[in-house]
Design an enzyme around this catalytic site. Structure first.
Site, PDB file in Angstrom:
ATOM      1  N   TYR A 174     -14.034  75.296  43.836  1.00  0.00           N
ATOM      2  CA  TYR A 174     -13.801  73.876  43.606  1.00  0.00           C
ATOM      3  C   TYR A 174     -15.079  73.076  43.921  1.00  0.00           C
ATOM      4  CZ  TYR A 174      -8.901  75.185  43.100  1.00  0.00           C
ATOM      5  OH  TYR A 174      -7.729  75.755  42.674  1.00  0.00           O
ATOM      6  N   ARG A 292      -2.776  89.337  54.343  1.00  0.00           N
ATOM      7  CA  ARG A 292      -1.394  89.761  54.060  1.00  0.00           C
ATOM      8  C   ARG A 292      -0.842  90.539  55.254  1.00  0.00           C
ATOM      9  NH1 ARG A 292       1.512  93.521  51.239  1.00  0.00           N
ATOM     10  NH2 ARG A 292      -0.348  94.696  50.681  1.00  0.00           N
ATOM     11  N   CYS A 341       3.552  91.809  45.615  1.00  0.00           N
ATOM     12  CA  CYS A 341       3.732  91.821  44.158  1.00  0.00           C
ATOM     13  C   CYS A 341       3.135  90.587  43.497  1.00  0.00           C
ATOM     14  CB  CYS A 341       5.210  91.931  43.811  1.00  0.00           C
ATOM     15  SG  CYS A 341       6.204  90.512  44.344  1.00  0.00           S
TER      16      CYS A 341
END
Length: 674
Positions: A174, A292, A341
């Site tokens: 950005y 994660r 996923c």
């Protein structure tokens, strides 16, 4: 159960500037597909995470001005007083549970196409938008001054809304990352060229933000530890050290979004550690990063070894908003682990509120009033429910019904797992088994559920049980006749001994010979995964698709480029823009998706991955059986993603004997004119 004292470090408060985080669980800014279009949904979802024990709960990227418009991707905004009120609702929902609320101030720069605001995009130099065939305006000194004013105004609105942490966002390509990038910023003025010049705007915005928010909130910066090409780490580290006096907490990452947001097929837990481990020593400030994280032991290790001060999470907080509370309360085996996923991320990309394969309540907190840990109990004694099929839908329905106090009989023809067990056999997808493992673990704690594996049920068997409330979770199977988008009526020539379905192959069927032709008319991951599986075993594989890329839909799940690269490395022949039109002697017939020109390729085995057939024969057979209720759920009702099956089953179980009200909607309602 009491908490294991080993994990006490995860629950130690930590001061960050003028505020104190109650523990070390930091829900990093992440997209929601809600943004400024669904502020009530956003507030409720973030509030549930705070209730679940996340000590700091942040917004998604929050636009500071109409020149930063990411439409059609939803985003939050702090453009005006109305936005301030909407974002205050989120801060209030988070504060209600004792957590800190953070907001990530964002300008997209040249990456934003501004299709809604229709304002020119801005950037250090004029480049093409990431998503549209037009370019941004090169910022002059007046534009830079305006940007600083907008950022300051947004920081003041963030303070007014009650936020405790305000981000300066200098990552993910950005605007501020564009100024940092030596490839995109070759300006000859004080804001370009040398590294010090390219970092000037970040330093100024940090100073402006501190001046705006004073001692009311902490300042965080989200920034990458290298340039976009992976280089310049030393200079970046020195820069982080120099700006440390202006920053209360560093949220650090890397430019490779495919690793940061990597699917479990390719990227495992704590993947960023080697890249960001130096930041804490370099800055002497608290550090947060993602990985994660689903294992409490891994989280603890990050703290004890001085890698992180806060455990950053987006996807794990989506899969289980109560992950911290479960560690706190000694219920680690109840954690609903993220399977990687990326269906959450996919739906933000589709412009819709996020959802989750593991957590069917994600995105439904306000819309349907669903809570991830509570379901309404049925009043009085409930008759038992027979569920036929113990795949993802059947297991989810059984868990939810049992939590409501309903006795459940769960019959499965084979072993529990259904399609998940099959799909988890594809390369890299072993973590998808968590969908089944978690639900089986919950069923062991619910004595009102009786599971009968190895029990194939006929209509007569179901009637003979005497149970009059029946849910059929009998799944779906891939069609062998090629019915799909390209051939809605199927292809008669596929009734051939060479044809194998994905289900047959994943269940161990022997191929009829090489080369194997896989026709992907669906576009998700199954066909590419099968090509990977078979090529890895030494088979000659041709992958055929009418799309322009391998597994086209997986661009939404951040898998597409790696899937295609893997097939190339394995030597798979990739034929894009082609449709399998049938089988000939020793060949597959291909039609060009654009011109219709017919060609042939060698084919020893054909595997059509085109569409699935609902296995709803029992539902038809039981229509006149006099049952009190009969429902199809999951793929037996409408084949889709695993997430669809679980969400459908969860809703059916919630609605059992107590119909659900219509989902609430967030939209403007215009008054009638006289």
């Amino acid at each position: 159960m009491p908490r294991d004292p080993r994990f006490d470090a995860l629950f130690q408060p930590l001061k960050i500037g003028p505020v104190t985080a109650p523990n070390r669980f930091w829900q990093v800014p992440h997209c929601t597909g809600m943004g400024n279009q669904h502020p009530a949904s956003l507030a409720a979802m973030r509030g549930v995470k705070a209730e679940g024990g996340w000590g700091v709960v942040n917004s998604e990227y929050c636009s500071i001005h109409p020149s930063s418009d990411d439409t059609p991707a939803p985003y939050a905004s702090l453009w005006d007083d109305g936005d301030t009120a909407n974002m205050a609702a989120m801060a209030d929902a988070v504060h209600a549970h004792g957590a800190l609320a953070g907001v990530e101030l964002w300008h997209g720069g040249g990456r934003s196409a501004n299709v809604l605001s229709r304002q020119p995009s801005l950037g250090p130099e004029s480049i093409l938008s990431a998503t549209a065939p037009w370019q941004n305006q090169t910022m002059d000194r007046q534009d830079i001054k305006a940007l600083r004013d907008w950022h300051r105004a947004a920081a003041l609105r963030a303070r007014a809304a009650g936020f405790d942490v305000v981000y300066v966002y200098a990552a993910h390509t950005y605007l501020l990352a564009q100024f940092l990038d030596p490839v995109l910023n070759r300006r000859p003025d004080a804001y370009g060229g040398s590294f010090d010049n390219r970092t000037r705007l970040i330093r100024e915005l940090l100073e402006d933000t501190r001046d705006a928010i004073g001692d009311r909130a902490a300042i965080a910066i989200r920034i990458e530890v290298t340039d976009e090409d992976g280089g310049n780490q030393t200079a970046r580290a020195e820069f982080l050290g120099r700006i440390a006096p202006l920053v209360d907490v560093f949220d650090v990452t890397i430019p490779d979004y495919g690793t940061e947001m990597g699917p479990s097929r390719f990227v495992k837990e704590a993947a960023l550690e080697t890249h960001i481990a130096h930041v804490r020593a370099t800055t002497a400030r608290p550090v947060v990063s993602v990985g994660r994280f689903t294992s409490p032991d891994t989280m603890l290790s990050q703290l004890r070894r001085g890698i992180l001060d806060f455990i950053g999470a987006a996807r794990p907080s989506i899969a289980d908003p109560f992950l911290p509370a479960k560690i706190r309360d000694g219920r680690i085996d109840d954690i609903r682990e993220c399977i990687g996923c990326n269906i959450c991320y996919a739906h933000d990309g589709l412009g819709a509120p996020i959802r989750c394969t593991q957590n069917p309540t994600m995105g439904e907190e306000w819309r349907q009033g669903w809570h991830p840990e509570r379901v309404p109990a049925l009043i009085g004694q409930a008759d038992p429910v027979l569920i036929v099929g113990a795949g993802p839908a059947g297991l989810e329905a059984a868990v939810t019904l049992a939590r409501r106090g309903v006795p459940v009989v769960l019959a499965e023809a084979g072993e529990p797992g259904g399609r998940v067990t099959r799909e988890a056999r594809l390369p890299g997808l072993s973590e998808w088994n968590r969908v089944i493992d978690w639900r089986l673990g919950q069923l062991k704690k619910l004595p009102q559920v009786t599971v009968y594996p190895g029990s194939r049920m006929t209509a007569a068997d179901i009637i003979d049980t005497g149970i009059r409330q029946v849910m059929l979770a009998t799944g779906s199977l891939w069609r062998a006749d090629g019915r799909g988008r390209s051939a809605p009526g199927g292809m008669a020539s596929l009734a051939d001994p060479r044809t194998r379905t994905p289900d047959q192959v994943l269940d161990g069927a022997v191929l009829s010979g090489d080369p194997v032709v896989i026709f992907d008319d669906e576009g998700y991951h199954i066909a590419a995964g099968l090509a990977d599986l078979l090529a890895s075993k030494g088979h000659a594989v041709s992958y055929v698709t009418p799309a322009g890329t391998v597994a086209e839909w997986t661009a939404y799940t951040v898998e597409q480029s790696r899937l295609q690269a893997r097939l190339i490395r394995l030597g798979v022949t990739i034929l894009t823009g082609q449709i399998v039109a049938g089988l000939g002697p020793g060949t597959a017939l291909l039609d060009c998706a654009y011109t219709g020109r017919r060609t042939e390729i060698a084919c020893g085995t054909l595997m059509p991955v085109t569409s699935r057939e609902p296995q709803d024969g029992l539902w038809h057979d039981l229509q006149d059986a006099g049952l009190a209720s009969l429902q199809r759920i999951g793929d037996a009702r409408a084949p889709g993603l695993i997430a669809h099956a679980i969400h459908d089953a969860h809703g059916a179980a919630r609605a059992h004997l107590t119909p659900l009200p219509p989902p609430k909607r967030e939209r403007p309602v215009l008054g009638r004119q006289p």
